[in-house]
Every structure is written in C-alpha cells, then in structure tokens.
Design a protein around this motif. Structure first.
Motif, PDB file in Angstrom:
ATOM      1  N   GLN B 142    -144.093  58.107 -16.637  1.00  0.00           N
ATOM      2  CA  GLN B 142    -144.565  57.168 -15.618  1.00  0.00           C
ATOM      3  C   GLN B 142    -143.611  57.134 -14.424  1.00  0.00           C
ATOM      4  O   GLN B 142    -144.051  57.154 -13.263  1.00  0.00           O
ATOM      5  N   ALA B 172    -147.973  47.796 -22.999  1.00  0.00           N
ATOM      6  CA  ALA B 172    -149.049  47.134 -22.267  1.00  0.00           C
ATOM      7  C   ALA B 172    -148.523  46.548 -20.955  1.00  0.00           C
ATOM      8  O   ALA B 172    -149.173  46.648 -19.909  1.00  0.00           O
ATOM      9  N   HIS B 173    -147.334  45.960 -21.010  1.00  0.00           N
ATOM     10  CA  HIS B 173    -146.749  45.371 -19.802  1.00  0.00           C
ATOM     11  C   HIS B 173    -146.607  46.416 -18.707  1.00  0.00           C
ATOM     12  O   HIS B 173    -146.859  46.144 -17.533  1.00  0.00           O
ATOM     13  N   ARG B 174    -146.214  47.630 -19.099  1.00  0.00           N
ATOM     14  CA  ARG B 174    -146.009  48.697 -18.127  1.00  0.00           C
ATOM     15  C   ARG B 174    -147.271  49.517 -17.884  1.00  0.00           C
ATOM     16  O   ARG B 174    -147.214  50.523 -17.180  1.00  0.00           O
ATOM     17  N   LYS B 175    -148.387  49.115 -18.486  1.00  0.00           N
ATOM     18  CA  LYS B 175    -149.682  49.796 -18.252  1.00  0.00           C
ATOM     19  C   LYS B 175    -149.562  51.301 -18.497  1.00  0.00           C
ATOM     20  O   LYS B 175    -149.961  52.132 -17.671  1.00  0.00           O
ATOM     21  N   GLU B 177    -150.859  54.117 -19.436  1.00  0.00           N
ATOM     22  CA  GLU B 177    -152.116  54.794 -19.778  1.00  0.00           C
ATOM     23  C   GLU B 177    -151.885  56.221 -20.279  1.00  0.00           C
ATOM     24  O   GLU B 177    -152.780  56.814 -20.872  1.00  0.00           O
ATOM     25  N   GLY B 211    -153.136  43.815 -25.254  1.00  0.00           N
ATOM     26  CA  GLY B 211    -153.358  44.426 -23.940  1.00  0.00           C
ATOM     27  C   GLY B 211    -153.670  45.903 -23.974  1.00  0.00           C
ATOM     28  O   GLY B 211    -153.558  46.585 -22.948  1.00  0.00           O
ATOM     29  N   TRP B 212    -154.066  46.409 -25.125  1.00  0.00           N
ATOM     30  CA  TRP B 212    -154.380  47.834 -25.262  1.00  0.00           C
ATOM     31  C   TRP B 212    -155.891  48.061 -25.203  1.00  0.00           C
ATOM     32  O   TRP B 212    -156.686  47.190 -25.570  1.00  0.00           O
ATOM     33  N   HIS B 213    -156.268  49.266 -24.774  1.00  0.00           N
ATOM     34  CA  HIS B 213    -157.652  49.712 -24.922  1.00  0.00           C
ATOM     35  C   HIS B 213    -157.812  50.262 -26.336  1.00  0.00           C
ATOM     36  O   HIS B 213    -156.965  51.040 -26.787  1.00  0.00           O
ATOM     37  N   GLY B 237    -155.445  52.142 -16.962  1.00  0.00           N
ATOM     38  CA  GLY B 237    -154.506  51.055 -16.727  1.00  0.00           C
ATOM     39  C   GLY B 237    -153.993  50.390 -17.984  1.00  0.00           C
ATOM     40  O   GLY B 237    -153.332  49.352 -17.918  1.00  0.00           O
ATOM     41  N   LYS B 238    -154.292  50.988 -19.117  1.00  0.00           N
ATOM     42  CA  LYS B 238    -153.830  50.424 -20.391  1.00  0.00           C
ATOM     43  C   LYS B 238    -153.469  51.570 -21.332  1.00  0.00           C
ATOM     44  O   LYS B 238    -154.087  52.636 -21.265  1.00  0.00           O
TER      45      LYS B 238
END
Lengths: 319, 279
Positions: B142, B172-175, B177, B211-213, B237-238
């Motif tokens: 990232q 999740a906080h850092r997204k 993906e 916060g996960w997909h 985004g997840k």
C-alpha cells in the motif's frame, strides 16, 4: 544528525538522539519506515510523523500485530524500525519476536523504549528489567544497549546498515555525554574501554556506564586501578574484551536489568568457560518495590558508592 | 506414485482439480513415509492451495524474492504436507525433496522455514501469526502503491488466537484491499469441533463487523475458488475474507470430517485404501 541539546545540567534523554537519527536516516533511505503501537510520543517520533506521515504505521495498542507488521514490512522491502515501550514490545509480543523476527531472520529493528526501571513509581508491570534475558536466547538477534546520546545515534545507524534482526534498548533516563578519545567509533559487537585499569574491570552498559566511570575515578583516589568497559552490545559479546577483563583478576558487571540472565549472566558464561575469576553481578534482584528510578538505583547499590564497594569486595576475593 | 489426472485444455477449474488431487496424493505419501504430519488439514486446504498456485497468483519460482510477486502466507503452518507439495509442484524445489519430509537435517521441517525453502514468506507454526505478518506485507504494498496481492490461509480453530483480531482491526482501518484472508473452515480443531470448543459462528458477521468484505464459498469447488480469489480487489476499499467451507480429510472416506485425522497417520492398509480413493 547530531544529538539534541542537553535537557538539564548536561544530561540527555537518549530518545531524542534516536528520533533525530531515524529522521536523518529516513531522509537518505526511502525504505526506512517506523511502526508504533500508539507510541508516537513516548518514542519521540512526532517529528518523524510530521515529515513522513505515509512512512509511519500506527497499529494501535496491539503489540503482537506491531511486531508482526514489522516482519511483513521487511518482506515488502522496507527497513522497519518498530518502536514501543521495551516492556511491551518484548514481553507482550515475545512469540512474534521469536517466530516472525528472530527465527524468520528478517531485517527488522526493534526499539525498546524507556527500558529498565525508567517508569519508576509505575512499578514492575512497566519496568523492563527482563528484556535482555529474554532476547539473549535468540542467538541471531543483535542486542545493543547504548550508554549516551552519541552511542545511541551510532547504534541506530549501525542497526540500519546491518541486514538482519536488531534490538536497541533506548533509555529515557538522563545521562551525560561520555568523554571519548578523538575518532572514537562504534561497531556492533565491539566493546569500548573508557577507563584503563589493571586491578579489576567494571563491565557496564546503558545508564550504568557513567556511574561506572565515576566509581573508577573514586577508586583511583584510593589507589585502586579499575578498568571500565562499556559493553554496549550484549549479543554478540566482545569476548576478547572479556578475556582481557579476566586478566585483571576481578570483574564487576553493572546493568539496569535483572541480575538474572542479562549482561552479567552473559559475561559470566564466557568467564566460567575460559578464565574463571571472582565476579560480581550488580542489577535488580527481581520485582522491585515502589520508588523513583533514581531511588531504585540507590536502593540497589547501582550508584557510585555501590559499584565502588562491589569492586573492593571482588578484589578481596582474588586468590 | 501415478501421474495426476491430465488437465483438460482451456479448463482452468479442471487443471486446479487435477493439481489438488496430486497434492492430496503426494502429501499423504509424505505423511505415510514420515509417519508424522497433519493430513486432515492438508486435505481440507488442498483445493484452496491448488486454486491459488495454479489459477490465481502471479509468481516466478526461479525468482522467489521478486518484489512484485504475489505473496502467500501459510498461517496454518502445521499443514506442510499440502504446502510443500504445492510449492514443489509449482517449481520452487524438486519434487524429489518431498521424500525427505521431517528427516534429520531436511529442509522440509514439520513447520515451514523461509531460510530453508524458497517460496516460504515467513516462518509459521504457532497459530495466529500469518494474518498479522500478511497485514504488514500488504501495508508495504500500500505504501508503494504496488500491484502485488497478499493471500493468507488460516485454519478456523486458529481464529481463537487474539492476534488475528488485532490485525483484523489494523487491516480494515487501513483499507487493505490488496489483502485476502482465506479461512479453511473445516469446523474441526485439534481436539474437537470449533463450535464445541470456543464458538466462531456467526463467523461471516464477525468479519463484516470488523470492516471486511466477506465471501462464503464451498472451499472444495474449484470454479468458486477461482472466481472469488481472481476477482480484482481494486476499488473495494476493504480487505477480503473468504470463508471456505471445507471438510477435514476431504477426499478419503474414512478421514472425512473425522477429528482423529488432525494429526493421525495411516498404516499400510489405510494408505493403500486412501490411494485407491484418491483418483
């Protein structure tokens, strides 16, 4: 990357030296990142965060993830400096330190902040007088305990230059800048002799080194010639310096750590296997009572008079 | 050992199926010869591993430290029968090395060591270590805006380790993906069912709440595995959690969903019967 200005009366907080050095190194090497667990302020990394916000990873209060994320960042080509209070980055995350960092043998730098009894009255949960004994079991991890701001900066630079796991123990206790010969240098695994002497050798590191130097000066006034060796690297040990110390016939070790398994234990392992001479290990016996750090140093004889007395007693045990 | 089923041309799911069968056969031979191992979990994970290595990930076994490689972290590090088999099959080291499994001085330790074998990203064995390390790898990607993806396979009982949930928050906080977690949801841990030990259900809701997909699939369905794992994560985004419903011991009748095969080892008759079934 000079050290920060003295805080009061010529005393320094080595965390300032760590912070100034890591900021300077990061400017030259884009691979350097910092990893913290809500420990930005206590690591003195606010300046780093301001300069390199995208290169600071704050995982929150989660030490297992703190250390493991460091391993992952190294896998991704970064040079992570993982910084948190020494008591938590070691004890709380010990299996991550073992498996993810040491056994995996990855290029991660662990910075144990505010080590020893720096948190004084907060008590043994927040003291880190076990860290070196725990970490010394990981044979491939370099362990450095700098004694003053110059050596802290040199240790951080050496850690960055070395490809592999390193632990640097950074104190918040005020220490003076040690007097050194012109052109002094630092290398991982190399001890430095700060005071020459032939009747006994004091081997110290970290916050205890300046006290050992003062003790040697006090002993000199009595006609006792005590050498002072700053053994900043606990792993690997400078075995030649220990062999030379044994030649003086008496060794006293001094550390801001438990007497079990730290610098003293490490030196004793070498001495007993090579040239057994009378030894004394000064440090903390275990969990300590309530008191400020300075009070605890005095209470357990980790001061000039306590070190000098231990040297006299150990010399008296010479055969 | 007979040759694996020849893959059909232009049939990726068929090729993955053939590789999964080969992994099951080869890993069981390893366990039989070593008289040690974790064959139940090897079999529940075999299809996930085959899909990743033969249908999803980008890697070059001749350049195992390529900075742009997709990463795979084997968090359930005890299932080295399947993991070493897939690495050898993918070309990281000779297949003949598999016959040294757990022998003195073998590179094929009971748990994987990155310093012994190419293709191993981090040393695992103690549970709850893979996701936190994979999170760090994904953060590195990232920071660099790199294209590589990071995959991590955990057991389900392993999710009882708190370290996973620390990392679940961070990822999740850092997204992240670029991070994909696959849970080998075989519902059996070492000693009993997960739901009789420390319940994980509703597991999908837990990951969503963090916060996960989440995708819940049949972890033995090669087409589903390929679809879900190959889909581009860009813009989601997840981080992605794939709950792969599996069976411990999948593929052999007497091992199927049987907790005693967590680290059970076969005798000669059992080995021969299993090989007759794994075709």
């Amino acid at each position: 990357m000079s050290a920060a200005a003295p805080s009061k009366a010529g005393m320094f907080d080595c965390r300032d030296s760590f912070a100034a050095t890591i900021e300077a190194l990061a400017e030259a090497d884009p691979r350097i990142v910092t990893v913290v667990s809500d420990s930005v302020g206590s690591s003195k990394l606010a300046g780093f965060k301001e300069k390199y916000p995208e290169r600071m990873v704050n995982v929150g209060i989660a030490e297992q993830t703190l250390v493991a994320v460091g391993a992952g960042l190294a896998n991704g080509g970064k040079v992570p400096f993982v910084s948190a209070a020494s008591c938590f980055i070691t004890g709380r995350a010990m299996e991550q330190v073992k498996a993810d960092i040491a056994y995996s043998n990855v290029n991660v730098k662990l910075i144990g902040q505010s080590s020893g009894v720096a948190y004084g009255e907060l008590g043994p949960t927040h003291h880190s007088i076990e860290d070196l004994a725990w970490l010394r079991l990981f044979n491939n991890m370099k362990l450095i305990v700098p004694a003053d701001p110059w050596q802290t900066a040199e240790a951080i630079k050496a850690a960055a230059a070395y490809d592999g796991p390193v632990f640097v123990r950074v104190s918040r206790m005020p220490v003076p800048a040690l007097e050194r010969a012109e052109g002094a240098s630092f290398a991982i695994g190399k001890a430095e002799t700060l005071v020459e002497g032939s009747d006994a050798t004091i081997i110290a590191n970290g916050t205890m080194v300046h006290r050992a130097v003062a003790a040697a000066k006090a002993l000199a006034a009595e006609g006792i010639s005590a050498r002072v060796v700053n053994m900043a690297t606990v792993n690997p040990l400078d075995e030649a310096a220990i062999a030379a110390a044994a030649e003086t016939g008496a060794i006293v070790t001094v550390e801001e750590h438990s007497v079990r398994g730290g610098l003293g234990g490490a030196v004793a392992e070498v001495v007993i296997s090579t040239n057994p001479v009378p030894m004394r290990i000064l440090g903390f016996p275990g969990f300590v009572p309530t008191g400020s750090a300075e009070w605890l140093f005095d209470h357990f004889g980790l001061n000039v008079s306590g070190i000098a007395a231990a040297v006299r007693q150990t010399i008296a045990r010479k055969k | 050992l007979p040759s694996p089923v020849a893959p059909l041309k232009n049939d990726l799911a068929g090729e993955v199926a053939a590789q999964a069968l080969w992994i099951r056969r080869r890993s069981f031979q390893m366990v039989y010869e070593a008289q040690q191992g974790h064959p139940g979990g090897d079999f529940s994970a075999a299809d996930v591993l085959a899909a990743l290595y033969f249908g999803v990930m980008r890697y070059d076994p001749k350049n195992p430290r390529d900075p742009q490689r997709d990463r795979f972290v084997m968090s359930k590090g005890h299932c080295t029968g399947a993991f070493y088999s897939v690495l050898a099959r993918a070309g990281y080291f000779p297949e003949a090395d598999l016959s040294t499994y757990m022998e003195p001085l073998s590179k094929l330790n009971g748990h994987p060591n990155r310093n012994y074998l190419p293709g191993v990203e981090t040393n695992t064995g103690p549970l709850g270590h893979g996701l936190p390390v994979a999170t760090g790898i994904a953060i590195a990607g990232q920071i660099d805006n790199a294209d590589f993806r990071t995959f991590v396979l955990t057991g389900d009982g392993e999710l009882q380790e708190g370290s996973n949930w620390e990392s679940a928050l961070t990822a999740a906080h850092r997204k992240l993906e670029n991070l994909t977690l696959i849970v080998d949801r075989n519902r059996l841990q070492q000693g009993a069912r997960t739901e009789e030990t420390a319940s994980l259900d509703p597991l999908d809701d837990k990951w969503r709440a963090f916060g996960w997909h989440v995708e819940v699939i049949d972890g033995h369905d090669h087409a589903q595995l390929l679809d879900v794992l190959s889909a581009s994560p860009k813009g989601r985004g997840k981080p992605l959690c794939v709950i792969a419903n599996t069976f411990k011991g999948k593929g052999v009748s007497f091992m199927h969903d049987n907790v005693s095969w967590h680290h059970g080892v076969p005798n000669k008759e059992q080995y021969e019967q299993a090989m007759r079934e794994l075709v």
